[in-house]
Design a protein around this motif. Structure first.
Motif, PDB file in Angstrom:
ATOM      1  N   VAL A 192      -6.963  -2.002  -6.545  1.00 28.20           N
ATOM      2  CA  VAL A 192      -7.752  -1.426  -5.455  1.00 28.20           C
ATOM      3  C   VAL A 192      -9.178  -1.088  -5.875  1.00 28.20           C
ATOM      4  O   VAL A 192     -10.079  -1.094  -5.054  1.00 28.20           O
ATOM      5  CB  VAL A 192      -7.068  -0.184  -4.828  1.00 28.20           C
ATOM      6  CG1 VAL A 192      -5.763  -0.567  -4.157  1.00 28.20           C
ATOM      7  CG2 VAL A 192      -6.868   0.914  -5.854  1.00 28.20           C
TER       8      VAL A 192
ATOM      9  N   ASP B 288       1.199   2.016  -1.141  1.00 24.13           N
ATOM     10  CA  ASP B 288       0.360   2.193  -2.330  1.00 24.13           C
ATOM     11  C   ASP B 288       1.261   2.389  -3.543  1.00 24.13           C
ATOM     12  O   ASP B 288       2.327   3.010  -3.449  1.00 24.13           O
ATOM     13  CB  ASP B 288      -0.517   3.438  -2.203  1.00 24.13           C
ATOM     14  CG  ASP B 288      -1.580   3.322  -1.134  1.00 24.13           C
ATOM     15  OD1 ASP B 288      -1.557   2.361  -0.350  1.00 24.13           O
ATOM     16  OD2 ASP B 288      -2.441   4.219  -1.090  1.00 24.13           O
TER      17      ASP B 288
ATOM     18  N   CYS C 135      -6.872  -0.864   4.480  1.00 17.17           N
ATOM     19  CA  CYS C 135      -6.254  -0.697   5.801  1.00 17.17           C
ATOM     20  C   CYS C 135      -7.178  -1.166   6.912  1.00 17.17           C
ATOM     21  O   CYS C 135      -6.750  -1.883   7.826  1.00 17.17           O
ATOM     22  CB  CYS C 135      -5.860   0.764   6.030  1.00 17.17           C
ATOM     23  SG  CYS C 135      -4.454   1.288   5.051  1.00 17.17           S
TER      24      CYS C 135
ATOM     25  N   SER D 264      -2.659  -0.265  -6.766  1.00 12.29           N
ATOM     26  CA  SER D 264      -2.471  -1.488  -5.989  1.00 12.29           C
ATOM     27  C   SER D 264      -1.992  -1.099  -4.600  1.00 12.29           C
ATOM     28  O   SER D 264      -1.486   0.000  -4.385  1.00 12.29           O
ATOM     29  CB  SER D 264      -1.485  -2.430  -6.671  1.00 12.29           C
ATOM     30  OG  SER D 264      -0.231  -1.831  -6.852  1.00 12.29           O
ATOM     31  N   GLU D 265      -2.171  -2.055  -3.654  1.00  8.07           N
ATOM     32  CA  GLU D 265      -1.888  -1.711  -2.263  1.00  8.07           C
ATOM     33  C   GLU D 265      -1.458  -2.958  -1.492  1.00  8.07           C
ATOM     34  O   GLU D 265      -1.932  -4.059  -1.751  1.00  8.07           O
ATOM     35  CB  GLU D 265      -3.149  -1.110  -1.632  1.00  8.07           C
ATOM     36  CG  GLU D 265      -2.958  -0.485  -0.282  1.00  8.07           C
ATOM     37  CD  GLU D 265      -4.159   0.355   0.151  1.00  8.07           C
ATOM     38  OE1 GLU D 265      -4.090   0.941   1.243  1.00  8.07           O
ATOM     39  OE2 GLU D 265      -5.172   0.428  -0.588  1.00  8.07           O
TER      40      GLU D 265
ATOM     41  N   HIS E 127     -13.224  -0.155  -1.077  1.00  7.34           N
ATOM     42  CA  HIS E 127     -11.955   0.581  -1.159  1.00  7.34           C
ATOM     43  C   HIS E 127     -12.180   2.062  -0.888  1.00  7.34           C
ATOM     44  O   HIS E 127     -13.138   2.666  -1.368  1.00  7.34           O
ATOM     45  CB  HIS E 127     -11.326   0.404  -2.540  1.00  7.34           C
ATOM     46  CG  HIS E 127     -10.157   1.300  -2.781  1.00  7.34           C
ATOM     47  ND1 HIS E 127      -8.993   1.203  -2.065  1.00  7.34           N
ATOM     48  CD2 HIS E 127      -9.982   2.338  -3.628  1.00  7.34           C
ATOM     49  CE1 HIS E 127      -8.142   2.118  -2.478  1.00  7.34           C
ATOM     50  NE2 HIS E 127      -8.722   2.831  -3.420  1.00  7.34           N
TER      51      HIS E 127
ATOM     52  N   ASP F 187       1.249   0.675   5.411  1.00  2.70           N
ATOM     53  CA  ASP F 187       0.464   0.813   4.184  1.00  2.70           C
ATOM     54  C   ASP F 187       1.374   1.263   3.053  1.00  2.70           C
ATOM     55  O   ASP F 187       2.064   2.279   3.173  1.00  2.70           O
ATOM     56  CB  ASP F 187      -0.656   1.838   4.419  1.00  2.70           C
ATOM     57  CG  ASP F 187      -1.575   2.016   3.235  1.00  2.70           C
ATOM     58  OD1 ASP F 187      -1.591   1.167   2.315  1.00  2.70           O
ATOM     59  OD2 ASP F 187      -2.308   3.026   3.220  1.00  2.70           O
TER      60      ASP F 187
ATOM     61  N   SER G 142      -3.553   5.779  -6.844  1.00  3.43           N
ATOM     62  CA  SER G 142      -3.215   4.436  -6.364  1.00  3.43           C
ATOM     63  C   SER G 142      -3.982   3.380  -7.140  1.00  3.43           C
ATOM     64  O   SER G 142      -5.179   3.498  -7.354  1.00  3.43           O
ATOM     65  CB  SER G 142      -3.534   4.300  -4.879  1.00  3.43           C
ATOM     66  OG  SER G 142      -2.692   5.140  -4.130  1.00  3.43           O
TER      67      SER G 142
END
Length: 160
Positions: free
Chosen positions: A100, A134, A85, A115-116, A106, A132, A113
């Motif tokens: 991630v 996730d 982010c 992947s993002e 990260h 965002d 989570s």
């Protein structure tokens, strides 16, 4: 009454078109940014499969601050340039991260989570918030997801 029920068999482009149309219907004419983010977070949760978190971080005095979301409790403040982010906010560029745990710096707000996808919302050349998403699934997000959320971010430019 609002009843947005996306068809799970839709291709991504059509699903994101319907998501953006629903967000437009819910946010048009509403001046309250928090209310708009809350409704859009709920829409993201309904329209985008395989998520464990969907929501917003708002730019407040040079850092990201947690906004409306759906999912498990999250980090409240994220410095610019830190995590997915903070990177999206500092660069103004979409971040699509397949793993991630391989992303430098990260921030693990939710250990589930994997992947993002983070898309900045830019107004008058400045990032005002990020969207965002996730997922607990590795490599959940594809370029079609990024393109769809980028169109949503464009719609929200003057609504959040």
């Amino acid at each position: 009454m609002y009843d947005f029920q996306p068809d799970p068999t839709l291709d991504p482009a059509e699903r994101y078109r319907q998501l953006t149309d629903a967000a437009d219907a819910l946010t048009a004419g509403e001046p309250d940014a928090i209310a708009n983010m809350a409704n859009v977070a709920a829409l993201l949760w309904e329209f985008v499969p395989d998520l464990n978190w969907a929501g917003f971080y708002r730019m407040v005095e040079g850092e990201l601050v947690l906004g409306p979301f759906v999912g498990r409790p999250a980090c409240i403040r994220i410095p610019l340039g830190k995590g997915v982010c903070g990177t999206a906010a500092s660069t103004g560029e979409t971040q699509l991260v397949e793993d991630v745990h391989a992303f430098p710096g990260h921030i693990a707000c939710d250990s589930a989570s994997r992947s993002e996808l983070v898309v900045p919302i830019v107004r008058d050349g400045a990032v005002v918030a990020v969207i965002d998403l996730d997922s607990p699934n590795p490599a959940r997000f594809a370029p079609a997801d990024a393109q769809g959320i980028e169109k949503l971010a464009e719609l929200l430019t003057h609504r959040v």
